[in-house]
Design a protein around this motif. Structure first.
Motif, PDB file in Angstrom:
ATOM      1  N   GLY A 181       2.588  -3.796  -4.309  1.00 34.88           N
ATOM      2  CA  GLY A 181       1.948  -4.295  -5.514  1.00 34.88           C
ATOM      3  C   GLY A 181       0.873  -4.323  -5.786  1.00 34.88           C
ATOM      4  O   GLY A 181       0.215  -4.898  -6.468  1.00 34.88           O
ATOM      5  N   ILE A 182      -0.221  -4.727  -4.715  1.00 34.17           N
ATOM      6  CA  ILE A 182      -1.164  -5.245  -4.566  1.00 34.17           C
ATOM      7  C   ILE A 182      -2.037  -3.939  -5.009  1.00 34.17           C
ATOM      8  O   ILE A 182      -3.167  -4.439  -5.661  1.00 34.17           O
ATOM      9  CB  ILE A 182      -2.273  -5.711  -3.374  1.00 34.17           C
ATOM     10  CG1 ILE A 182      -1.670  -7.129  -2.984  1.00 34.17           C
ATOM     11  CG2 ILE A 182      -3.821  -5.675  -3.342  1.00 34.17           C
ATOM     12  CD1 ILE A 182      -2.073  -7.707  -1.611  1.00 34.17           C
ATOM     13  N   THR A 183      -1.778  -2.928  -4.796  1.00 38.22           N
ATOM     14  CA  THR A 183      -2.408  -1.098  -5.594  1.00 38.22           C
ATOM     15  C   THR A 183      -2.028  -1.479  -6.640  1.00 38.22           C
ATOM     16  O   THR A 183      -2.510  -0.855  -7.596  1.00 38.22           O
ATOM     17  CB  THR A 183      -2.156  -0.391  -4.617  1.00 38.22           C
ATOM     18  OG1 THR A 183      -2.814  -0.635  -2.969  1.00 38.22           O
ATOM     19  CG2 THR A 183      -2.353   1.290  -4.778  1.00 38.22           C
ATOM     20  N   ILE A 184      -0.998  -1.329  -6.790  1.00 33.63           N
ATOM     21  CA  ILE A 184      -0.561  -1.735  -8.633  1.00 33.63           C
ATOM     22  C   ILE A 184      -1.608  -2.452  -9.433  1.00 33.63           C
ATOM     23  O   ILE A 184      -2.233  -2.724 -10.657  1.00 33.63           O
ATOM     24  CB  ILE A 184       0.797  -1.224  -9.285  1.00 33.63           C
ATOM     25  CG1 ILE A 184       1.593   0.150  -8.202  1.00 33.63           C
ATOM     26  CG2 ILE A 184       1.281  -1.811 -10.737  1.00 33.63           C
ATOM     27  CD1 ILE A 184       3.079  -0.372  -8.232  1.00 33.63           C
ATOM     28  N   GLY A 185      -1.811  -3.983  -9.063  1.00 31.98           N
ATOM     29  CA  GLY A 185      -2.191  -4.903  -9.697  1.00 31.98           C
ATOM     30  C   GLY A 185      -3.705  -4.885  -9.973  1.00 31.98           C
ATOM     31  O   GLY A 185      -3.965  -4.945 -11.197  1.00 31.98           O
ATOM     32  N   VAL A 186      -3.740  -3.369  -8.629  1.00 33.18           N
ATOM     33  CA  VAL A 186      -5.563  -4.154  -8.988  1.00 33.18           C
ATOM     34  C   VAL A 186      -5.927  -2.942  -9.508  1.00 33.18           C
ATOM     35  O   VAL A 186      -6.711  -3.053 -11.189  1.00 33.18           O
ATOM     36  CB  VAL A 186      -6.395  -3.775  -7.807  1.00 33.18           C
ATOM     37  CG1 VAL A 186      -7.779  -3.713  -7.157  1.00 33.18           C
ATOM     38  CG2 VAL A 186      -5.991  -4.947  -6.639  1.00 33.18           C
ATOM     39  N   TYR A 187      -5.523  -2.036  -9.235  1.00 33.36           N
ATOM     40  CA  TYR A 187      -6.229  -1.088 -10.069  1.00 33.36           C
ATOM     41  C   TYR A 187      -5.442  -0.857 -11.414  1.00 33.36           C
ATOM     42  O   TYR A 187      -6.284   0.072 -12.927  1.00 33.36           O
ATOM     43  CB  TYR A 187      -5.503   0.598  -8.935  1.00 33.36           C
ATOM     44  CG  TYR A 187      -6.526   0.657  -8.095  1.00 33.36           C
ATOM     45  CD1 TYR A 187      -7.623   1.064  -8.084  1.00 33.36           C
ATOM     46  CD2 TYR A 187      -6.024   0.229  -6.605  1.00 33.36           C
ATOM     47  CE1 TYR A 187      -8.342   0.702  -7.092  1.00 33.36           C
ATOM     48  CE2 TYR A 187      -6.800   0.453  -5.869  1.00 33.36           C
ATOM     49  CZ  TYR A 187      -8.125   0.810  -5.511  1.00 33.36           C
ATOM     50  OH  TYR A 187      -8.810   1.031  -4.680  1.00 33.36           O
ATOM     51  N   GLY A 188      -4.768  -1.706 -12.187  1.00 31.41           N
ATOM     52  CA  GLY A 188      -4.480  -1.623 -13.259  1.00 31.41           C
ATOM     53  C   GLY A 188      -5.117  -2.530 -13.973  1.00 31.41           C
ATOM     54  O   GLY A 188      -5.647  -2.199 -14.573  1.00 31.41           O
ATOM     55  N   VAL A 189      -5.365  -3.625 -13.343  1.00 28.37           N
ATOM     56  CA  VAL A 189      -7.004  -4.678 -13.929  1.00 28.37           C
ATOM     57  C   VAL A 189      -7.791  -3.806 -13.391  1.00 28.37           C
ATOM     58  O   VAL A 189      -8.553  -3.425 -14.917  1.00 28.37           O
ATOM     59  CB  VAL A 189      -6.696  -5.706 -13.059  1.00 28.37           C
ATOM     60  CG1 VAL A 189      -8.371  -6.382 -13.471  1.00 28.37           C
ATOM     61  CG2 VAL A 189      -5.395  -6.637 -13.399  1.00 28.37           C
ATOM     62  N   VAL A 190      -7.865  -2.571 -13.370  1.00 29.70           N
ATOM     63  CA  VAL A 190      -9.345  -1.804 -13.382  1.00 29.70           C
ATOM     64  C   VAL A 190      -9.136  -0.997 -13.930  1.00 29.70           C
ATOM     65  O   VAL A 190     -10.182  -0.300 -15.259  1.00 29.70           O
ATOM     66  CB  VAL A 190      -9.557  -1.292 -11.658  1.00 29.70           C
ATOM     67  CG1 VAL A 190     -10.433   0.051 -11.510  1.00 29.70           C
ATOM     68  CG2 VAL A 190      -9.827  -2.114 -10.142  1.00 29.70           C
ATOM     69  N   ALA A 191      -8.257  -0.103 -14.569  1.00 27.98           N
ATOM     70  CA  ALA A 191      -8.174   0.972 -15.411  1.00 27.98           C
ATOM     71  C   ALA A 191      -8.198  -0.146 -17.040  1.00 27.98           C
ATOM     72  O   ALA A 191      -8.883   0.793 -17.934  1.00 27.98           O
ATOM     73  CB  ALA A 191      -7.225   0.963 -15.183  1.00 27.98           C
ATOM     74  N   MET A 192      -8.079  -1.245 -16.460  1.00 23.19           N
ATOM     75  CA  MET A 192      -7.749  -1.954 -18.010  1.00 23.19           C
ATOM     76  C   MET A 192      -9.658  -1.715 -18.113  1.00 23.19           C
ATOM     77  O   MET A 192     -10.133  -2.195 -19.812  1.00 23.19           O
ATOM     78  CB  MET A 192      -7.179  -3.834 -18.198  1.00 23.19           C
ATOM     79  CG  MET A 192      -6.073  -3.266 -18.268  1.00 23.19           C
ATOM     80  SD  MET A 192      -4.894  -4.617 -19.299  1.00 23.19           S
ATOM     81  CE  MET A 192      -5.809  -6.025 -18.486  1.00 23.19           C
ATOM     82  N   ILE A 193     -10.214  -2.440 -17.186  1.00 25.32           N
ATOM     83  CA  ILE A 193     -11.545  -3.421 -17.320  1.00 25.32           C
ATOM     84  C   ILE A 193     -12.617  -2.426 -18.198  1.00 25.32           C
ATOM     85  O   ILE A 193     -13.139  -1.670 -18.707  1.00 25.32           O
ATOM     86  CB  ILE A 193     -11.981  -3.592 -16.343  1.00 25.32           C
ATOM     87  CG1 ILE A 193     -11.561  -4.964 -15.578  1.00 25.32           C
ATOM     88  CG2 ILE A 193     -13.772  -3.914 -15.732  1.00 25.32           C
ATOM     89  CD1 ILE A 193     -11.727  -5.425 -14.358  1.00 25.32           C
ATOM     90  N   VAL A 194     -12.710  -0.808 -17.221  1.00 22.29           N
ATOM     91  CA  VAL A 194     -13.644   0.374 -17.074  1.00 22.29           C
ATOM     92  C   VAL A 194     -13.312   0.943 -18.797  1.00 22.29           C
ATOM     93  O   VAL A 194     -13.653   1.350 -18.992  1.00 22.29           O
ATOM     94  CB  VAL A 194     -12.957   1.423 -16.060  1.00 22.29           C
ATOM     95  CG1 VAL A 194     -13.287   0.714 -15.128  1.00 22.29           C
ATOM     96  CG2 VAL A 194     -11.554   2.064 -16.401  1.00 22.29           C
ATOM     97  N   LYS A 195     -11.885   0.373 -19.688  1.00 22.70           N
ATOM     98  CA  LYS A 195     -11.392   1.068 -21.008  1.00 22.70           C
ATOM     99  C   LYS A 195     -11.976   0.268 -21.636  1.00 22.70           C
ATOM    100  O   LYS A 195     -11.265   0.735 -22.769  1.00 22.70           O
ATOM    101  CB  LYS A 195     -10.308   1.369 -20.819  1.00 22.70           C
ATOM    102  CG  LYS A 195      -9.681   2.778 -20.173  1.00 22.70           C
ATOM    103  CD  LYS A 195     -10.798   4.208 -19.951  1.00 22.70           C
ATOM    104  CE  LYS A 195     -11.074   4.833 -21.161  1.00 22.70           C
ATOM    105  NZ  LYS A 195     -11.766   5.883 -21.751  1.00 22.70           N
ATOM    106  N   MET A 196     -12.228  -1.409 -21.527  1.00 20.88           N
ATOM    107  CA  MET A 196     -12.271  -1.775 -22.303  1.00 20.88           C
ATOM    108  C   MET A 196     -13.164  -1.894 -23.274  1.00 20.88           C
ATOM    109  O   MET A 196     -13.153  -2.260 -25.143  1.00 20.88           O
ATOM    110  CB  MET A 196     -12.270  -3.131 -21.729  1.00 20.88           C
ATOM    111  CG  MET A 196     -12.217  -4.688 -22.117  1.00 20.88           C
ATOM    112  SD  MET A 196     -10.703  -4.821 -22.960  1.00 20.88           S
ATOM    113  CE  MET A 196      -9.821  -5.766 -21.090  1.00 20.88           C
ATOM    114  N   ASP A 197     -14.078  -1.170 -23.332  1.00 24.14           N
ATOM    115  CA  ASP A 197     -15.578  -0.880 -23.972  1.00 24.14           C
ATOM    116  C   ASP A 197     -15.044   0.576 -24.717  1.00 24.14           C
ATOM    117  O   ASP A 197     -15.252  -0.483 -26.136  1.00 24.14           O
ATOM    118  CB  ASP A 197     -16.997  -0.493 -23.102  1.00 24.14           C
ATOM    119  CG  ASP A 197     -16.732   0.629 -22.356  1.00 24.14           C
ATOM    120  OD1 ASP A 197     -15.380   0.813 -22.080  1.00 24.14           O
ATOM    121  OD2 ASP A 197     -17.649   1.311 -21.656  1.00 24.14           O
TER     122      ASP A 197
END
Length: 316
Positions: A181-197
């Protein structure tokens, strides 16, 4: 024949009830254990986006995906089996290991503050500049997975400490749920952050003025968001690390700090309306001060012993 079928159905119903109860136990244990690890999760989420910065947009998500796979490998191949062995044969070692990991978090947080105050920058070191883009990507992913191992170990240790009194099967299932759960949550948020620009750039080309404005805002705002994440991650390291140290000392009978922080939190919690928030803030701030003092002492000691010391984990 009918009675045999009824007996079979009763057995199936009983098994289903036991399974449902076990599932409830696992869910409850995983939820409670995962909540205790939230500070380290914040730090993990704050640190990881930096590893994908500086690459072309088409490589950002693959890099995040590689780090996420490495994180799952860390948790399920190494840390989960290790945690269960520890729980079975050396449960007395859980608290010392937690405190050791907490001291490392305090060190990392304090070192980031020292580097910021001294304007130290490791981003463009000669070794990195000499690498090709493929080699640099591999080095960054390897460094990120190594850093994740340390943070994941602390997450699993925190979770294990909270379920150590449960049956081994519940422990294993709860740790697996927390890890996944933590891995999916953390790296899902990270993926959103790095693609936000990139999302911002796409929106900036839209037909509506409001859409274009939102897109430009995302592009301009992301550097500030990443900077804020770095600061939040540093604060999380200190408050989580300091809190674990305080609780660990209390576990070994050195209870003065724990009692002082508890009294301060109780006093701050008496404020009307916002008492719950101020009580939590008092605890977090006091824990962060403990973490900063301990981490600062470790940084100072290392820099005396090794004047040209660089951080133990690779920077993003």
């Amino acid at each position: 024949m009918a009675s045999g079928l009824v007996a079979l159905l009763d057995d199936v119903a009983a098994i289903a009830k036991i399974a449902a109860t076990s599932l409830d136990d696992v869910t409850a244990a995983a939820g409670k254990a995962g909540a205790k690890a939230v500070g380290v999760v914040v730090d993990d989420t704050a640190v990881t986006p930096g590893y994908a910065v500086g690459f072309t947009p088409d490589r950002e998500l693959p890099i995040v995906f590689k780090i996420a796979l490495g994180s799952l490998r860390n948790k399920f191949f190494f840390l989960l089996p290790g945690a269960l062995v520890l729980s079975a044969f050396a449960p007395w070692a859980i608290t010392p290991i937690l405190m050791l990991g907490a001291a490392y978090l305090c060190f990392e947080g304090a070192e980031k503050i020292v580097e910021a105050l001294n304007h130290e920058d490791h981003a463009d070191e000669p070794g990195e500049l000499a690498l090709s883009s493929t080699e640099l990507e591999k080095a960054k992913v390897t460094g990120a997975i190594r850093t994740d191992f340390i943070l994941s170990a602390e997450i699993m240790a925190i979770a294990l400490a909270d379920v150590a009194d449960r049956p081994m099967a519940i422990q294993a299932a709860a740790l697996a749920v927390v890890g996944l759960g933590i891995t999916i949550g953390v790296y899902g948020v990270v993926a959103m952050i790095v693609k936000m620009d990139d999302i911002g750039l796409h929106l900036a080309k839209g037909k509506r003025a409001a859409t274009r404005g939102l897109g430009r805002g995302l592009v301009k705002g992301m550097p500030h968001v990443l900077d804020l994440l770095t600061k939040v991650g540093t604060a999380a390291m200190l408050w989580v690390g300091g809190g674990i140290i305080v609780h660990g000392l209390d576990h070994f009978g050195v209870s003065g700090l724990e009692h002082m922080i508890r009294r301060a939190a109780e006093f701050a919690g008496t404020l009307p309306v916002i008492g719950a928030i101020t009580g939590w803030l008092a605890t977090a701030l006091a824990s962060a001060v403990v973490g900063l003092i301990l981490g600062g002492a470790i940084v100072g000691g290392l820099r005396v012993v090794r004047p040209h010391h660089r951080c133990l984990t690779p920077r993003a």
